[in-house]
Design an enzyme around this catalytic site. Sequence first.
Site, short mmCIF file in Angstrom:
data_model
loop_
_atom_site.label_atom_id
_atom_site.label_comp_id
_atom_site.label_asym_id
_atom_site.label_seq_id
_atom_site.Cartn_x
_atom_site.Cartn_y
_atom_site.Cartn_z
N LYS A 1 -25.49 83.90 -32.38
CA LYS A 1 -25.00 85.20 -31.91
C LYS A 1 -25.65 86.33 -32.70
CE LYS A 1 -20.83 88.08 -31.71
NZ LYS A 1 -19.36 88.14 -31.76
N HIS B 1 -33.40 83.49 -12.57
CA HIS B 1 -32.17 83.37 -11.79
C HIS B 1 -32.46 83.39 -10.29
CE1 HIS B 1 -29.60 84.91 -15.41
NE2 HIS B 1 -30.21 83.76 -15.63
#
Length: 551
Positions: free
Chosen positions: A142, A298
């Site tokens: 992260k 995508h």
Amino acid sequence: MTTPDRLPIRRALLSVFDKTGIADLARTLHAQGVEIVSTGSTAATIREAGVPVTDVAEVTGFPEMLDGRVKTLHPRIHGGILADQRLEDHRAQLAEHGIAPFELVVVNLYPFEETVAAGGTDAEIIEKIDVGGPTMVRAAAKNHASLAVVVDPEDYALAGRAAEAGGFTLAERQELATTAFSRTAEYDLAISDWMLGLSDPAAADDGDWEEGGEEISPTHVLDMSDEDAAVIGMRTLRYGENPHQRARVAIIDDDDPGLAGAEQLGGKEMSYNNYVDADAAVRAAYDHPEPCVAVVKHNNPCGVAICADGEDIALAHARAHATDPLSAYGGVIAANRPVTVQMAQQIKPIFTEVILAPGYAEEALEILRGKKNLRILQLSGAYDRAVEIREIWGGTLVQDVDALQAAGDDPATWTLAAGEAADAQTLADLAFAWRSVRAVKSNAILLASGGAAVGIGMGQVNRLDSCRLAVERANTLGEHAEGEAAPERARGAVAASDAFFPFADGPAILIEAGVRAIVQPGGSIRDGEVIAACQDAGVTLYFTGTRHFAH
């Protein structure tokens, strides 16, 4: 695009179950003046190698307890991992509490999958469910803006080189973070599958497959054991579109394997999403007779470009990447010609999931194999598909594939509806845009210039938004030097629309942005308004009479 400065490695946390190579990495880090913090047996291995190391217990002021279940779960560890060192407030809080930040976290997880595969008892398997390891990995991934995370011993050499070079670049930290998140996703999925078997043994049963000509439904395919699936030419994928979904891929024709049976020359195993994006990329690239490269993310192209026969395919790749460098990160690249050394060198610094091509120069393949996570696929044969199949509730939809047709797709058959006839270069760009927009999810608008897409608006619920998106992306996402204004790439470009414009407001957006020619199917009851808008602006408008929706 500017390259961020490397972040020096001053302090590293090493905590691994698999000790392979950890001593060598520790020696390299120590030689570069890196302070090493470590846990239990990892610290012991590092000390045996003659490298100074600080125990985690010394940092936390608390001993490891509960048979090692609690050791790194402490603010003095996770504060050092999670602090965003770009923020003054975070740095001040670390100083207030006397916490030193980490710039490198090296963790590999307890061998849960191996323990299950070896037939361990429930108690043994449960003890191999890592808690602290995935927590550190996710925290470090992260916060990749401030530190690097390494979860695979194969990346230790990269970590060593980075330490010697003055630290990791942002691109390296991003790629390592992606690998880390993939690893924790796989790990959690394996645990979930095993736990499902504990709570519902029937759900863990692979099910039966009966031979003898009985029809096999899609559900039965997923219920088969891996061995039975292999009999009918199916491979089990790690998971489906999401980690909780099962998935398999079947090769329909061994003599003409296509994408499903493409030869993999390097990288990790293909996933369900990899195949979906790869299929879209191949379609986008193979729609063009010229050398072409498509970059897909995508299931939508974020870049398509061609070059002339005889030119290095690297030129098409550079143009395709320049369409939208931001979205190309983590994308899929397809080329309809063999990959050259120059193209491979261009791809090397870009995080890419999959590359597909009909061939690779030997040195190009060697360069690409240096990116161990990059899936390298070699395609064979002519791109040819007859039908498309889609399952719906209670049935199956079957249709002919939307192929380029002789009527409507040939510029010689187009109708000039407004403006002057396009010159040769403009007509070539319109033809390129028309072929390329087919690969974009509807509603689709594609802007092109010089044989390359410069802006793509895709998947919007109205064509007006697609026009706005194509113009915005053209004018904001192009590569330019830091501090310079983004180029207005829409000005002077041509546009293609996969279906007719229902109103004149869509073309008005394109005209205002400086588009000089438009190609679209026509057929709206308001075609007259669209024609008038183009005529008034002096914009060339062609009708094809053919639509190319991609839902």
